[in-house]
Design a protein around this motif. Sequence first.
Motif, PDB file in Angstrom:
ATOM      1  N   LYS A  25       6.948  12.676   5.607  1.00 29.69           N
ATOM      2  CA  LYS A  25       6.196  13.229   6.728  1.00 29.69           C
ATOM      3  C   LYS A  25       6.787  12.718   8.023  1.00 29.69           C
ATOM      4  CE  LYS A  25       1.762  13.695   4.335  1.00 29.69           C
ATOM      5  NZ  LYS A  25       0.327  13.336   4.356  1.00 29.69           N
ATOM      6  N   ARG A  26       6.666  13.496   9.072  1.00 26.57           N
ATOM      7  CA  ARG A  26       7.166  13.103  10.381  1.00 26.57           C
ATOM      8  C   ARG A  26       6.073  12.351  11.141  1.00 26.57           C
ATOM      9  NH1 ARG A  26      11.925  15.577  11.762  1.00 26.57           N
ATOM     10  NH2 ARG A  26      12.564  17.270  10.378  1.00 26.57           N
ATOM     11  N   VAL A  27       6.439  11.201  11.689  1.00 29.27           N
ATOM     12  CA  VAL A  27       5.504  10.447  12.516  1.00 29.27           C
ATOM     13  C   VAL A  27       6.204  10.102  13.816  1.00 29.27           C
ATOM     14  CG1 VAL A  27       4.257   9.503  10.556  1.00 29.27           C
ATOM     15  CG2 VAL A  27       6.193   8.247  11.475  1.00 29.27           C
ATOM     16  N   THR A  28       5.423   9.901  14.865  1.00 26.74           N
ATOM     17  CA  THR A  28       5.992   9.652  16.179  1.00 26.74           C
ATOM     18  C   THR A  28       6.072   8.151  16.455  1.00 26.74           C
ATOM     19  OG1 THR A  28       5.087  11.724  16.982  1.00 26.74           O
ATOM     20  CG2 THR A  28       5.757  10.118  18.644  1.00 26.74           C
ATOM     21  N   PHE A  29       7.230   7.690  16.907  1.00 22.11           N
ATOM     22  CA  PHE A  29       7.457   6.287  17.236  1.00 22.11           C
ATOM     23  C   PHE A  29       7.887   6.195  18.688  1.00 22.11           C
ATOM     24  CE2 PHE A  29      10.842   2.874  17.202  1.00 22.11           C
ATOM     25  CZ  PHE A  29       9.937   1.859  17.465  1.00 22.11           C
ATOM     26  N   ASN A  76      -2.507   2.970   4.494  1.00 23.35           N
ATOM     27  CA  ASN A  76      -3.893   3.080   4.040  1.00 23.35           C
ATOM     28  C   ASN A  76      -4.738   1.992   4.717  1.00 23.35           C
ATOM     29  OD1 ASN A  76      -3.643   0.600   2.415  1.00 23.35           O
ATOM     30  ND2 ASN A  76      -2.367   1.869   1.064  1.00 23.35           N
ATOM     31  N   ASP A  77      -6.035   2.045   4.485  1.00 22.65           N
ATOM     32  CA  ASP A  77      -6.954   1.106   5.133  1.00 22.65           C
ATOM     33  C   ASP A  77      -6.714  -0.332   4.687  1.00 22.65           C
ATOM     34  OD1 ASP A  77      -8.127   3.178   6.503  1.00 22.65           O
ATOM     35  OD2 ASP A  77      -9.795   3.427   5.093  1.00 22.65           O
ATOM     36  N   ASP A  78      -6.314  -0.531   3.443  1.00 21.81           N
ATOM     37  CA  ASP A  78      -6.068  -1.886   2.955  1.00 21.81           C
ATOM     38  C   ASP A  78      -4.900  -2.540   3.703  1.00 21.81           C
ATOM     39  OD1 ASP A  78      -8.125  -1.787   1.133  1.00 21.81           O
ATOM     40  OD2 ASP A  78      -6.851  -1.177  -0.547  1.00 21.81           O
ATOM     41  N   PHE A 106      -2.937  -1.435  17.589  1.00 21.19           N
ATOM     42  CA  PHE A 106      -2.939  -0.500  16.475  1.00 21.19           C
ATOM     43  C   PHE A 106      -2.699   0.888  17.027  1.00 21.19           C
ATOM     44  CE2 PHE A 106      -5.353   2.489  13.760  1.00 21.19           C
ATOM     45  CZ  PHE A 106      -4.579   2.378  12.614  1.00 21.19           C
ATOM     46  N   ALA A 107      -1.679   1.562  16.517  1.00 18.97           N
ATOM     47  CA  ALA A 107      -1.315   2.888  17.016  1.00 18.97           C
ATOM     48  C   ALA A 107      -1.496   3.918  15.917  1.00 18.97           C
ATOM     49  CB  ALA A 107       0.130   2.890  17.516  1.00 18.97           C
ATOM     50  N   GLN A 108      -2.480   4.779  16.095  1.00 19.56           N
ATOM     51  CA  GLN A 108      -2.697   5.884  15.170  1.00 19.56           C
ATOM     52  C   GLN A 108      -1.662   6.965  15.459  1.00 19.56           C
ATOM     53  OE1 GLN A 108      -5.402   5.929  12.776  1.00 19.56           O
ATOM     54  NE2 GLN A 108      -4.070   7.504  11.921  1.00 19.56           N
ATOM     55  N   SER A 113      -0.441  12.812   9.546  1.00 18.62           N
ATOM     56  CA  SER A 113       0.336  11.777   8.888  1.00 18.62           C
ATOM     57  C   SER A 113      -0.559  10.674   8.352  1.00 18.62           C
ATOM     58  CB  SER A 113       1.346  11.170   9.876  1.00 18.62           C
ATOM     59  OG  SER A 113       1.948  10.034   9.314  1.00 18.62           O
ATOM     60  N   SER A 114      -0.155  10.083   7.222  1.00 19.01           N
ATOM     61  CA  SER A 114      -0.902   8.975   6.633  1.00 19.01           C
ATOM     62  C   SER A 114      -0.348   7.634   7.097  1.00 19.01           C
ATOM     63  CB  SER A 114      -0.830   9.055   5.105  1.00 19.01           C
ATOM     64  OG  SER A 114       0.521   8.951   4.670  1.00 19.01           O
ATOM     65  N   CYS A 115       0.628   7.645   7.995  1.00 26.53           N
ATOM     66  CA  CYS A 115       1.279   6.419   8.452  1.00 26.53           C
ATOM     67  C   CYS A 115       0.825   6.069   9.865  1.00 26.53           C
ATOM     68  CB  CYS A 115       2.801   6.579   8.419  1.00 26.53           C
ATOM     69  SG  CYS A 115       3.707   5.102   8.934  1.00 26.53           S
ATOM     70  N   SER A 116       0.410   4.796  10.047  1.00 27.47           N
ATOM     71  CA  SER A 116       0.067   4.274  11.363  1.00 27.47           C
ATOM     72  C   SER A 116       0.864   3.009  11.591  1.00 27.47           C
ATOM     73  CB  SER A 116      -1.436   3.991  11.457  1.00 27.47           C
ATOM     74  OG  SER A 116      -2.175   5.179  11.258  1.00 27.47           O
ATOM     75  N   PHE A 117       0.935   2.570  12.846  1.00 30.56           N
ATOM     76  CA  PHE A 117       1.718   1.382  13.183  1.00 30.56           C
ATOM     77  C   PHE A 117       0.804   0.282  13.703  1.00 30.56           C
ATOM     78  CE2 PHE A 117       5.088   4.698  14.334  1.00 30.56           C
ATOM     79  CZ  PHE A 117       5.641   4.666  13.061  1.00 30.56           C
ATOM     80  N   PHE A 118       1.044  -0.932  13.248  1.00 33.51           N
ATOM     81  CA  PHE A 118       0.350  -2.109  13.760  1.00 33.51           C
ATOM     82  C   PHE A 118       1.397  -2.995  14.414  1.00 33.51           C
ATOM     83  CE2 PHE A 118      -1.881  -6.094  13.890  1.00 33.51           C
ATOM     84  CZ  PHE A 118      -3.210  -5.743  14.035  1.00 33.51           C
ATOM     85  N   TYR A 119       1.238  -3.242  15.715  1.00 30.09           N
ATOM     86  CA  TYR A 119       2.211  -4.023  16.468  1.00 30.09           C
ATOM     87  C   TYR A 119       1.681  -5.423  16.741  1.00 30.09           C
ATOM     88  CZ  TYR A 119       4.469   0.463  17.542  1.00 30.09           C
ATOM     89  OH  TYR A 119       5.098   1.672  17.466  1.00 30.09           O
TER      90      TYR A 119
END
Length: 208
Positions: A25-29, A76-78, A106-108, A113-119
């Motif tokens: 899947k495509r996610v934005t960074f 995922n949430d975990d 935290f960046a949704q 997409s099912s991928c999020s970023f935690f910085y």
Amino acid sequence: LHQAAGGKQIIATKTLPDVGIMVQKRVTFHDEIAFDDGTRVLINRLLDKGEFRSVYLARDVTKQQLYALKRVDCHNDDEIKRCREEAAIHRLFHHENIMPLLNVKFAQTEAASSCSFFYMLFTYLPRSLEDEITVRRLREDRPEKQRRPFSTLEALTIFAGVCKAIKALHNAGLSHRDICPGNILLQKAKRRIDVGTPVLSDFGSVGP
């Protein structure tokens, strides 16, 4: 990488365990990360990369100060919970031998997409014990005169500093679980002859 409005698009890959199918899947960074307290940093270059985490050299937009920016890809949430726990553990300590956490975000990503970023934003320490061992050629098959072993004082400084960090963790009921030369960073020495202050980093595996 494909350029997109407001950032770059990357391909997030995930394997569905039940059927063994790989899904992309495509996610934005984004190259610029803005934290809630107003701190804004620009990503400079990649420093280190694991399976689901990357560490970048980042520069403050206004102060021009350098930081280490850790990005964890959460699917995922975990995984999000685990990142929040890692950040919370960092914030338990104000110790010269433990890496301080400066900021989190935290960046949704895109809704599809099912991928999020935690910085996580850290002080940038460019030199690790692993780097020091390499520079001193202590693992190479070279004549003794070409190696630069640590002095007794340097070795004791590193050992004592790491022990102090471990003791602080154990006093809080925690274990690091991944102590290695690459996770021991060296704060710039106050004097030219010093090896520097050892700082324990990477709390991704820390737990009771």
